[in-house]
Scaffold this active site. Structure first.
Site, PDB file in Angstrom:
ATOM      1  N   LYS A  51      -8.707   6.898  16.796  1.00  0.00           N
ATOM      2  CA  LYS A  51      -9.854   7.586  17.381  1.00  0.00           C
ATOM      3  C   LYS A  51      -9.881   7.400  18.893  1.00  0.00           C
ATOM      4  O   LYS A  51     -10.135   8.339  19.645  1.00  0.00           O
ATOM      5  CB  LYS A  51     -11.160   7.055  16.765  1.00  0.00           C
ATOM      6  CG  LYS A  51     -11.371   7.523  15.323  1.00  0.00           C
ATOM      7  CD  LYS A  51     -12.436   6.739  14.577  1.00  0.00           C
ATOM      8  CE  LYS A  51     -12.484   7.184  13.109  1.00  0.00           C
ATOM      9  NZ  LYS A  51     -13.387   6.418  12.262  1.00  0.00           N
ATOM     10  N   GLN A  95     -17.540   2.034  12.060  1.00  0.00           N
ATOM     11  CA  GLN A  95     -16.430   2.186  11.121  1.00  0.00           C
ATOM     12  C   GLN A  95     -16.787   1.539   9.780  1.00  0.00           C
ATOM     13  O   GLN A  95     -17.255   0.405   9.729  1.00  0.00           O
ATOM     14  CB  GLN A  95     -15.158   1.545  11.713  1.00  0.00           C
ATOM     15  CG  GLN A  95     -13.908   1.734  10.879  1.00  0.00           C
ATOM     16  CD  GLN A  95     -13.492   3.195  10.727  1.00  0.00           C
ATOM     17  OE1 GLN A  95     -13.650   4.006  11.641  1.00  0.00           O
ATOM     18  NE2 GLN A  95     -12.973   3.542   9.577  1.00  0.00           N
ATOM     19  N   ASP A 118     -20.608  11.032  13.067  1.00  0.00           N
ATOM     20  CA  ASP A 118     -20.000  11.062  11.732  1.00  0.00           C
ATOM     21  C   ASP A 118     -20.705  12.055  10.799  1.00  0.00           C
ATOM     22  O   ASP A 118     -20.153  12.434   9.764  1.00  0.00           O
ATOM     23  CB  ASP A 118     -20.118   9.670  11.079  1.00  0.00           C
ATOM     24  CG  ASP A 118     -18.822   8.871  11.151  1.00  0.00           C
ATOM     25  OD1 ASP A 118     -17.746   9.494  11.157  1.00  0.00           O
ATOM     26  OD2 ASP A 118     -18.898   7.629  11.170  1.00  0.00           O
TER      27      ASP A 118
HETATM   28  N1  GUN Z   1     -14.136   4.998   6.961  1.00  0.00           N
HETATM   29  C1  GUN Z   1     -13.313   5.889   6.367  1.00  0.00           C
HETATM   30  N2  GUN Z   1     -13.540   7.124   6.844  1.00  0.00           N
HETATM   31  C2  GUN Z   1     -14.522   7.006   7.757  1.00  0.00           C
HETATM   32  C3  GUN Z   1     -15.183   7.953   8.609  1.00  0.00           C
HETATM   33  O1  GUN Z   1     -14.944   9.162   8.589  1.00  0.00           O
HETATM   34  N3  GUN Z   1     -16.129   7.425   9.423  1.00  0.00           N
HETATM   35  C4  GUN Z   1     -16.446   6.116   9.441  1.00  0.00           C
HETATM   36  N4  GUN Z   1     -17.403   5.712  10.257  1.00  0.00           N
HETATM   37  N5  GUN Z   1     -15.853   5.222   8.677  1.00  0.00           N
HETATM   38  C5  GUN Z   1     -14.889   5.674   7.844  1.00  0.00           C
END
Ligand code: GUN
Length: 283
Positions: A51, A95, A118
């Site tokens: 990211k 996350q 998100d």
């Molecule tokens: N863990 C797995 N996929 C995601 C996601 O799209 N966003 C977040 N915040 N955590 C994740």
């Protein structure tokens, strides 16, 4: 035909990079994304690194805040409150998964809805299901973009989603419904799963089991989207939920892991960050 998510995301990121140059001139600063990583889960560390790299490519200012797995729920909530109040922060991403002693629902709900890149905040989830304007969750949004990029007709098609998570299965089923597909959500309790999946013109697999979908589960000519991120028990490499080698000859279109859905998820996160930034700047 393989639908290449890496290529599509590269071209979308290049467009966003140009857009961010303009927005930075217009508003006097770049969009700012803050990612909170709790603990050392190797999968999460690698997602967060991806990211941050993508944000750098697009020109989005990004900060990763790493906290020890022993952080208390209250400390994490306090940190989020601080970022909510910080006017130089446009997007906040925590996350997942979080350590067991922290209530994920509580943490997600604590993020200011206008900074929820998100699309996991309950208000954004409600808006999605009510077809109101909202931040769309990144993976489902990326899947729809992949299908559209390959000019795949969704309207009127039978779509089967394997997996019913809040992050992927349920929202992608909703987006496919909004695109006028006839959608079935299958899961671990589904009886005669292969019979169900063989009806699919579009099969989205988000179950988290290595090589779970085999050629006999696919209708010839189906479109197969693999959301899985697993370690291959044979060689330790990244692999999906779909047995690519045997399914690829049966499918009309298929995505690979890595290089399929994953890059699109990150790409949509960049898009959502820009969207939150622009909205905030125009309040
Ligand atoms: N863990 C797995 N996929 C995601 C996601 O799209 N966003 C977040 N915040 N955590 C994740």
């Amino acid at each position: 035909m393989v639908i290449n998510g890496r290529e599509l995301s590269a071209s979308l990121k290049a467009q966003m990079a140009a857009q961010v140059v303009e927005l930075t001139k217009q508003y006097g600063r770049a969009p700012h994304l803050v990612v909170i990583l709790v603990g050392e889960d190797p999968g999460s560390v690698s997602y967060v690194t991806g990211k941050s790299k993508a944000a750098d490519e697009v020109g989005i200012r990004n900060t990763t805040l790493r906290r020890d797995a022993s952080i208390s729920e209250q400390e994490l909530l306090d940190l989020i409150a601080e970022l909510n109040a910080d006017d130089t922060v446009d997007g906040i991403l925590v996350q997942l998964p979080l350590p067991k002693h922290i209530d994920e629902d509580k943490v997600i709900a604590a993020i200011a809805v206008e900074k929820d890149v998100d699309g996991f905040h309950p208000l954004n989830v409600a808006r999605l299901w009510l077809k109101q304007s909202c931040v769309l969750p990144c993976t489902p949004k990326g899947i729809i973009k992949l299908l559209k990029s390959a000019d795949i007709e969704i309207s009127g098609k039978e779509a089967v989603v394997i997996g019913r998570s809040n992050i992927v299965g349920l929202p992608v089923a909703k987006l496919l419904t909004d695109e006028n597909a006839t959608v079935t959500v299958a899961h671990s309790r589904t009886r005669n799963l292969a019979e169900v999946t063989r009806r699919a013109d579009i099969l989205v697999v988000a179950i988290g089991k290595e090589r779970f979908v085999t050629a006999d589960m696919i209708k010839p000519g189906a479109v197969v989207i693999d959301v899985g991120v697993n370690r291959d028990s044979r060689n330790g490499k990244l692999c999906g939920d779909v047995d690519f080698e045997t399914c690829e000859p049966v499918a009309s279109y298929i995505t690979k892991v890595p290089g399929g859905v994953g890059p699109m998820t990150i790409c949509c996160l960049m898009e959502n960050t820009i969207e939150c930034f622009v909205k905030r700047m125009n309040r």
